[in-house]
Design a protein around this motif. Sequence first.
Motif, PDB file in Angstrom:
ATOM      1  N   THR A  77       0.838  -1.195   0.000  1.00 38.33           N
ATOM      2  CA  THR A  77       0.000   0.000   0.000  1.00 38.33           C
ATOM      3  C   THR A  77       0.871   1.242   0.000  1.00 38.33           C
ATOM      4  O   THR A  77       1.777   1.376   0.820  1.00 38.33           O
ATOM      5  N   ILE A  78       0.593   2.153  -0.928  1.00 39.92           N
ATOM      6  CA  ILE A  78       1.287   3.433  -1.000  1.00 39.92           C
ATOM      7  C   ILE A  78       0.468   4.451  -0.214  1.00 39.92           C
ATOM      8  O   ILE A  78      -0.697   4.701  -0.537  1.00 39.92           O
ATOM      9  N   VAL A  79       1.062   5.017   0.826  1.00 43.16           N
ATOM     10  CA  VAL A  79       0.372   6.000   1.654  1.00 43.16           C
ATOM     11  C   VAL A  79       0.960   7.381   1.393  1.00 43.16           C
ATOM     12  O   VAL A  79       2.170   7.587   1.520  1.00 43.16           O
ATOM     13  N   CYS A  80       0.098   8.327   1.004  1.00 44.63           N
ATOM     14  CA  CYS A  80       0.506   9.717   0.795  1.00 44.63           C
ATOM     15  C   CYS A  80      -0.178  10.586   1.838  1.00 44.63           C
ATOM     16  O   CYS A  80      -1.398  10.519   2.008  1.00 44.63           O
ATOM     17  N   VAL A  81       0.609  11.383   2.542  1.00 44.29           N
ATOM     18  CA  VAL A  81       0.088  12.251   3.599  1.00 44.29           C
ATOM     19  C   VAL A  81       0.241  13.694   3.149  1.00 44.29           C
ATOM     20  O   VAL A  81       1.296  14.109   2.674  1.00 44.29           O
ATOM     21  N   ASP A  82      -0.836  14.481   3.305  1.00 45.22           N
ATOM     22  CA  ASP A  82      -0.804  15.894   2.893  1.00 45.22           C
ATOM     23  C   ASP A  82      -1.422  16.745   3.981  1.00 45.22           C
ATOM     24  O   ASP A  82      -2.454  16.395   4.544  1.00 45.22           O
ATOM     25  N   GLU A  83      -0.793  17.897   4.249  1.00 47.02           N
ATOM     26  CA  GLU A  83      -1.275  18.747   5.341  1.00 47.02           C
ATOM     27  C   GLU A  83      -2.631  19.370   5.036  1.00 47.02           C
ATOM     28  O   GLU A  83      -3.383  19.729   5.943  1.00 47.02           O
ATOM     29  N   ASP A  84      -2.987  19.506   3.760  1.00 41.85           N
ATOM     30  CA  ASP A  84      -4.263  20.115   3.390  1.00 41.85           C
ATOM     31  C   ASP A  84      -5.308  19.095   2.968  1.00 41.85           C
ATOM     32  O   ASP A  84      -6.408  19.473   2.556  1.00 41.85           O
TER      33      ASP A  84
ATOM     34  N   ALA B 144      -3.237  12.367  -6.528  1.00 41.33           N
ATOM     35  CA  ALA B 144      -1.883  11.936  -6.187  1.00 41.33           C
ATOM     36  C   ALA B 144      -1.171  11.412  -7.426  1.00 41.33           C
ATOM     37  O   ALA B 144      -0.932  10.211  -7.554  1.00 41.33           O
ATOM     38  N   PRO B 145      -0.827  12.304  -8.364  1.00 39.01           N
ATOM     39  CA  PRO B 145      -0.109  11.845  -9.561  1.00 39.01           C
ATOM     40  C   PRO B 145       1.218  11.187  -9.233  1.00 39.01           C
ATOM     41  O   PRO B 145       1.649  10.257  -9.914  1.00 39.01           O
TER      42      PRO B 145
ATOM     43  N   LEU C 170      -4.739   7.697   0.317  1.00 40.00           N
ATOM     44  CA  LEU C 170      -4.505   9.126   0.508  1.00 40.00           C
ATOM     45  C   LEU C 170      -5.026   9.545   1.870  1.00 40.00           C
ATOM     46  O   LEU C 170      -6.171   9.263   2.224  1.00 40.00           O
ATOM     47  N   VAL C 171      -4.178  10.243   2.648  1.00 36.16           N
ATOM     48  CA  VAL C 171      -4.515  10.561   4.031  1.00 36.16           C
ATOM     49  C   VAL C 171      -4.215  12.026   4.334  1.00 36.16           C
ATOM     50  O   VAL C 171      -3.124  12.508   4.021  1.00 36.16           O
ATOM     51  N   PRO C 172      -5.162  12.759   4.944  1.00 31.63           N
ATOM     52  CA  PRO C 172      -4.863  14.128   5.391  1.00 31.63           C
ATOM     53  C   PRO C 172      -4.019  14.108   6.654  1.00 31.63           C
ATOM     54  O   PRO C 172      -4.110  13.183   7.468  1.00 31.63           O
ATOM     55  N   GLU C 173      -3.209  15.121   6.820  1.00 30.30           N
ATOM     56  CA  GLU C 173      -2.337  15.201   7.995  1.00 30.30           C
ATOM     57  C   GLU C 173      -3.108  15.552   9.260  1.00 30.30           C
ATOM     58  O   GLU C 173      -2.804  15.094  10.356  1.00 30.30           O
TER      59      GLU C 173
ATOM     60  N   THR D 151       3.641  13.889  10.589  1.00 31.00           N
ATOM     61  CA  THR D 151       3.518  12.925   9.500  1.00 31.00           C
ATOM     62  C   THR D 151       3.909  11.526   9.951  1.00 31.00           C
ATOM     63  O   THR D 151       3.314  10.533   9.518  1.00 31.00           O
ATOM     64  N   GLY D 152       4.909  11.432  10.818  1.00 30.76           N
ATOM     65  CA  GLY D 152       5.295  10.131  11.339  1.00 30.76           C
ATOM     66  C   GLY D 152       4.165   9.466  12.106  1.00 30.76           C
ATOM     67  O   GLY D 152       3.944   8.257  11.997  1.00 30.76           O
TER      68      GLY D 152
END
Length: 288
Positions: free
Chosen positions: A197-204, A209-210, A230-233, A238-239
């Motif tokens: 699983t690829i997890v991308c974290v973004d503050e907004d 997620a290109p 895809l996960v919001p911060e 982030t950790g």
Amino acid sequence: MSIKRILCPLYGSASDAASLTMGLSLAKRFHAQADILFVRPNPTDALPYLGEGISGPVVEDIIETARKAADSAEDQCRKEAEEAARAAGVEITDEVRADAATARMRIKSGRAVDVIAGESRLADLVIVADAGARDQASGPNALETCMLAEGRPVLLAPQQAPADVGASVVIGWDESGEAANAITAAMPFLVSAEKVTIVCVDEDGVSDAPGARALQEYLALHTVTAEIHLVPEDNRNTGEVLLAEATNLQGDLLVMGGYSHSRLRELVLGGVTRHIRSHATIPVLMAH
């Protein structure tokens, strides 16, 4: 990249069991060599910090006490390594075998961080046990030096290290060079994983997620099928988010870049790597 030599530094402490369990298990999995290393400290290293005016007999007593402590730690490490290898069914030998799981036990003298860093140069993976279970002066420096100065991938083994690692792999992806290097180092795990699983974290909050899709396509070329999460911060470190998601996804290995920011910034402001090191309950493979 294949994994054929796994460096397992021992310190004569409670955290050694995690290093041995992980290293021997992975040696069996990849038909690799578990390179078990104990570094004897030089007793005279402590003398410059004692100040002037210390009598000769006192100095000799200090050196003798340090020597006995090193002897005891060495004996303990040898015994634990032999018992762990026997339990894992891995032979301890100096013979080099490319097609079989083996272990070798080596004793070297010097400053632990320097010796470990030097030995890591010809290792495909360095195992560092839970920093909280060991002397902070040795563990963190060894991890940082191997990863930052020597460019070696490091596997952080939690105190309760599982025997098997990599059935469900979570990738913390931020499109950084460090994360890309970690993925390259983790490829032997990824190609044999049951779930990735690829997890991308973004503050907004993430709506697209290109970069994650590009990684998904890259992994597909290596026959690795990966899902994107895809996960919001949500104002969290982030950790913290990555560890929470790894738990939610029932991951048994987290792959991520280490020290994307300078160590000074991580020390002053806090950072992903520092949080992961202090709180990880599953193995974490990091590269810089």
